[in-house]
Design an enzyme around this catalytic site. Sequence first.
Site, PDB file in Angstrom:
ATOM      1  N   CYS A   4       1.399  -2.113  15.661  1.00 35.05           N
ATOM      2  CA  CYS A   4       1.333  -1.816  14.226  1.00 35.05           C
ATOM      3  C   CYS A   4       0.568  -2.896  13.475  1.00 35.05           C
ATOM      4  CB  CYS A   4       2.754  -1.705  13.676  1.00 35.05           C
ATOM      5  SG  CYS A   4       2.839  -1.276  11.930  1.00 35.05           S
TER       6      CYS A   4
ATOM      7  N   CYS B 146       3.561   8.677   1.031  1.00 26.61           N
ATOM      8  CA  CYS B 146       4.137   7.696   1.943  1.00 26.61           C
ATOM      9  C   CYS B 146       4.279   6.380   1.184  1.00 26.61           C
ATOM     10  CB  CYS B 146       3.232   7.527   3.160  1.00 26.61           C
ATOM     11  SG  CYS B 146       3.841   6.364   4.392  1.00 26.61           S
TER      12      CYS B 146
ATOM     13  N   HIS C 156       8.714   5.649  20.275  1.00 29.18           N
ATOM     14  CA  HIS C 156       7.505   5.094  20.887  1.00 29.18           C
ATOM     15  C   HIS C 156       7.622   4.667  22.343  1.00 29.18           C
ATOM     16  CE1 HIS C 156       6.169   5.399  16.853  1.00 29.18           C
ATOM     17  NE2 HIS C 156       6.698   4.254  16.432  1.00 29.18           N
TER      18      HIS C 156
ATOM     19  N   GLY D 147       6.914  -1.917   5.887  1.00 32.52           N
ATOM     20  CA  GLY D 147       8.273  -2.421   5.913  1.00 32.52           C
ATOM     21  C   GLY D 147       9.267  -1.522   6.623  1.00 32.52           C
TER      22      GLY D 147
ATOM     23  N   CYS E  38       6.200  -6.948   6.795  1.00 29.74           N
ATOM     24  CA  CYS E  38       7.245  -6.354   7.637  1.00 29.74           C
ATOM     25  C   CYS E  38       7.817  -7.434   8.544  1.00 29.74           C
ATOM     26  CB  CYS E  38       6.673  -5.214   8.478  1.00 29.74           C
ATOM     27  SG  CYS E  38       7.934  -4.289   9.407  1.00 29.74           S
TER      28      CYS E  38
ATOM     29  N   SER F 298      11.240   5.771  14.657  1.00 32.70           N
ATOM     30  CA  SER F 298      10.052   5.305  15.377  1.00 32.70           C
ATOM     31  C   SER F 298      10.488   4.912  16.780  1.00 32.70           C
ATOM     32  CB  SER F 298       9.423   4.111  14.648  1.00 32.70           C
ATOM     33  OG  SER F 298       8.964   4.494  13.368  1.00 32.70           O
TER      34      SER F 298
ATOM     35  N   SER G  62      12.085   6.711   7.494  1.00 32.41           N
ATOM     36  CA  SER G  62      11.719   6.360   8.856  1.00 32.41           C
ATOM     37  C   SER G  62      12.207   4.954   9.183  1.00 32.41           C
ATOM     38  CB  SER G  62      10.194   6.428   9.030  1.00 32.41           C
ATOM     39  OG  SER G  62       9.818   6.020  10.339  1.00 32.41           O
TER      40      SER G  62
ATOM     41  N   GLU H  32       0.825  -1.212   0.000  1.00 32.34           N
ATOM     42  CA  GLU H  32       0.000   0.000   0.000  1.00 32.34           C
ATOM     43  C   GLU H  32       0.856   1.257   0.000  1.00 32.34           C
ATOM     44  OE1 GLU H  32      -4.268  -1.168   1.840  1.00 32.34           O
ATOM     45  OE2 GLU H  32      -2.725  -0.773   3.353  1.00 32.34           O
TER      46      GLU H  32
ATOM     47  N   CYS I 256       6.089  -5.164  15.408  1.00 30.31           N
ATOM     48  CA  CYS I 256       5.790  -4.242  16.516  1.00 30.31           C
ATOM     49  C   CYS I 256       4.335  -4.442  16.948  1.00 30.31           C
ATOM     50  CB  CYS I 256       6.023  -2.801  16.083  1.00 30.31           C
ATOM     51  SG  CYS I 256       7.734  -2.454  15.602  1.00 30.31           S
TER      52      CYS I 256
ATOM     53  N   CYS J 180      -0.993   6.117  10.323  1.00 32.63           N
ATOM     54  CA  CYS J 180       0.259   5.483  10.724  1.00 32.63           C
ATOM     55  C   CYS J 180      -0.005   4.147  11.407  1.00 32.63           C
ATOM     56  CB  CYS J 180       1.031   6.396  11.672  1.00 32.63           C
ATOM     57  SG  CYS J 180       1.765   7.826  10.863  1.00 32.63           S
TER      58      CYS J 180
END
Length: 392
Positions: free
Chosen positions: A132, A118, A237, A181, A125, A235, A213, A105, A129, A355
């Site tokens: 996510c 983006c 967090h 990814g 991936c 990232s 990122s 996507e 996480c 996100c």
Amino acid sequence: MTLLEPQGLIQQNDTRVNLIGLSREDLGALLARWGEKPFRVKQLWHWIYHRGETDFARMTSLGGVLRERLQAECTLTRPTIVRTQRSQDGTIKWLLRFTDGQEAEMVYIPEDDRGALCISSQVGCTLTCRFCHTGTQLLVRNLTAAEVVGQVMVARDTFDEWPSPIDESRMLSNVVVMGMGEPLYNYDAVATALRIIMDGEGIALSRRRITLSTAGVVPLIARCGDELGIKLAVSLHAPTDAQRNEIMPINRKYPLAELMAACRAYPGASNARRITFEYLMLKDFNDSDEDARTLIDLVEGVPCKFNLIAFNPWPGAPYQTPSVARLERFAALLNDAGYSAPIRLPRGRDILAACGQLRSDSQRERLSRHKARLAAGLADDHGLADDDAAAT
């Protein structure tokens, strides 16, 4: 349909070479083997990446014999748009399909007179996480340089932004490698694609308008800065190893002390060119006053700013979104310590484009079934369609 598998990636067995994604050097080597003069590289590059031309026959500055050979031996293959979704806030999400049938996507986030694209670097991936949605889809494969730069070209096609406009007039004004990814786990292909995107005689997007990122692949952070000179977003967090270990398995390999050292040493980082720390706010997990103060201590000495992101829920998510008051209190503590910390408004939530919400239906199992068909000599033009039917 027989498929090839260079560098572990399945592609159509079209003996023609896809020129999209080739570096200038590789394109030059190809034309040199044909006996063409070096200036043909610049002409062809201009047609492909400045004008966005898709038909060799229309590249009128090239000789007729060369155009015919290009038509016979080369392609200009872009990803195919499978589905387009438009959010109420103007965000657009595309599901793109590649030549092996796998999908990823891409999202466009508009502003008043411009917008950010983006793009993805992998199908699925590898990071898993916990917060996510993309991480719930296991890694299928890396994208090729052609598939990475091809996303930008598809968006340019969609917005009719050929020939390449100057920065001040383009709607696609920024690119963020922040989709599906971990880009630093696919560094070579991503770097090749970004060099093409930044090339001044082609797509010509300034490096100051490109952000990569990463979740913190420490050994490649310095290389990214040295070789590409683009903006870095991390990232983050969580303010402690204990918290980050719980939500981001990569932290066990590259803990916060190593990550912060890499950020402090990032080439070109300064108060005028700050690193962005993405900080996803998770209710009752990383959003307390104590978390904010620990975070301030953690980033000391790093030229940085924060993007505070209210958690974007997805089906089955294990976390909740903090209250507005809690978000504002957390931001205020960072602001008082001298850090820019805007609360980023969610975009595209209604189409799962915010996100951490990107995900495709591509699966490892489907790829494995297709490889097995190839090995058995069973694949034909309907192979992927047969696999689709078997999976439903």
